[in-house]
Design a protein around this motif. Structure first.
Motif, mmCIF file in Angstrom:
data_model
loop_
_atom_site.group_PDB
_atom_site.id
_atom_site.type_symbol
_atom_site.label_atom_id
_atom_site.label_comp_id
_atom_site.label_asym_id
_atom_site.label_seq_id
_atom_site.Cartn_x
_atom_site.Cartn_y
_atom_site.Cartn_z
ATOM 1 N N ASN A 51 6.279 -5.705 -5.459
ATOM 2 C CA ASN A 51 7.284 -5.851 -6.515
ATOM 3 C C ASN A 51 8.107 -4.583 -6.709
ATOM 4 O OD1 ASN A 51 6.232 -8.384 -6.982
ATOM 5 N ND2 ASN A 51 5.091 -7.803 -8.827
ATOM 6 N N ARG A 52 7.481 -3.426 -6.481
ATOM 7 C CA ARG A 52 8.139 -2.153 -6.744
ATOM 8 C C ARG A 52 8.717 -1.492 -5.492
ATOM 9 N NH1 ARG A 52 6.590 0.026 -11.768
ATOM 10 N NH2 ARG A 52 5.145 -1.318 -12.916
ATOM 11 N N SER A 53 8.452 -2.067 -4.341
ATOM 12 C CA SER A 53 8.932 -1.441 -3.103
ATOM 13 C C SER A 53 10.443 -1.637 -2.932
ATOM 14 C CB SER A 53 8.207 -2.037 -1.890
ATOM 15 O OG SER A 53 8.804 -1.556 -0.686
ATOM 16 N N PRO A 54 11.162 -0.552 -2.634
ATOM 17 C CA PRO A 54 12.607 -0.679 -2.409
ATOM 18 C C PRO A 54 12.962 -1.089 -0.989
ATOM 19 C CG PRO A 54 11.979 1.631 -2.279
ATOM 20 C CD PRO A 54 10.714 0.861 -2.602
ATOM 21 N N TRP A 55 11.966 -1.358 -0.133
ATOM 22 C CA TRP A 55 12.238 -1.575 1.281
ATOM 23 C C TRP A 55 12.249 -3.044 1.690
ATOM 24 C CZ3 TRP A 55 14.319 2.611 1.122
ATOM 25 C CH2 TRP A 55 13.696 3.814 0.801
#
Length: 329
Positions: free
Chosen positions: A137-141
């Motif tokens: 959920n928090r990964s920008p990739w």
């Protein structure tokens, strides 16, 4: 074995995959990933395509997009060429970065879009880049974080994807539940490409069809049922026929050069001279665009005719806008 021509047309859904040469890393640090993401954003903001899902893994990437008026090959060439140039500068290296050409599969939207969005975003968990759905959920990739609203990416078409799951907040919560339920499903090899086995979901379905004496149409470039495959191939064939019709009606490169030069007031000799005068460069760009986009010539064929490099023609086609075709053809 000769490579099959790519399938493309406005409004076609593509699952695009690109891998590093010899399985090497194509993303080493945040600068690399942010560079690639900014290039995807430029395509979406430039109205070249709608982007529904994407994921950046250390040695490959996934992209789910729907093309608009710009061909997929043109868009991907712009992204990958520019990225490799910058990557090589940043890491003081030379040569190829990607393994052969990228892979693109035309997908049946109604059947596969939701499944592909989930499959692509869960790649980060399958690859061990994140350990849980909370980290995903928090990964920008990947595009997942934009779909749940953790990262704001105006260029990603989150609205359309979420609308498939419901209206307002219910769409987002149902999407989240759908993704969670996919963690234990596995790698889903049938979603990675076309072909009979993959399109039908495995050998069991293939054998069942054969037992009934059925022979569905399939193509390794298409992910969908037989009717969809037949429709796609028919539409692409019509485009090819149209290009051939124009060419067979006598508009070869020599005649096209004369037409462009007559309209622009320059000579064919100047067009083929490599001159850097602005009006000559502009005419060469129009000629290249028409030859590649309207008549179906390859960049290499056009480059040989003009006496320039293929990359020169590629840049002209990528940077040009649709000329007033009526005036030239």
């Amino acid at each position: 074995m000769p490579r099959l021509a790519r399938l493309d047309a406005p409004g076609v859904l593509h699952h695009v995959m690109g891998r590093g040469i010899e399985r090497r890393k194509i993303f080493i640090n945040k600068k690399d990933r942010n560079d690639f993401i900014s290039r995807l954003a430029e395509l979406a903001e430039g109205n070249a395509m709608d982007i529904y899902a994407w994921a950046l893994l250390p040695n490959h990437f996934h992209l789910l997009c729907k093309t608009k008026m710009r061909p997929l090959s043109s868009s991907m060439r712009k992204v990958l060429t520019g990225y490799v140039v910058n990557f090589n500068k940043r890491h003081k290296r030379h040569g190829h970065l990607f393994q052969n050409r990228y892979k693109s599969i035309v997908c049946e939207e109604d059947v596969y879009l939701m499944e592909l969005v989930r499959y692509i975003h869960l790649n980060l968990i399958r690859a061990g880049m994140v350990k849980s759905i909370k980290e995903l959920n928090r990964s920008p990739w990947s595009g997942h974080s934009a779909l749940i609203g953790y990262v704001k990416r105006d260029w990603q078409d989150t609205g359309y994807v979420l609308s498939l799951f419901g209206n307002g907040g219910s769409g987002k919560s149902r999407y989240m539940e759908f993704v969670k339920n996919g963690i234990d499903v596995g790698r889903r090899p049938e979603l990675v490409g076309g072909g009979l086995i993959r399109s039908l979901g495995g050998w069991a379905e293939v054998l069942a069809l054969r037992a009934r004496g059925e022979r569905p149409i399939f193509d390794q470039r298409v992910l969908g049922d037989g009717e969809f495959v037949e429709q796609v191939l028919s539409e692409m064939d019509e485009q090819s026929k149209e290009n051939l019709r124009i060419r067979r009606n006598g508009i070869d490169l020599s005649l096209l050069a004369k037409k462009v030069c007559n309209v622009d007031g320059v000579s064919v000799g100047e067009l083929r001279s490599g001159s850097r005068r602005r009006e000559i460069v502009n005419s060469r760009g129009v000629f290249s665009w028409l030859a590649v986009r309207e008549l179906g010539y390859s960049g290499a064929e056009v480059a040989r005719f003009l006496g320039v490099t293929t990359s020169c023609v590629t840049r002209a086609v990528l940077s040009g806008e649709e000329p007033k075709v009526k005036g030239y053809l």
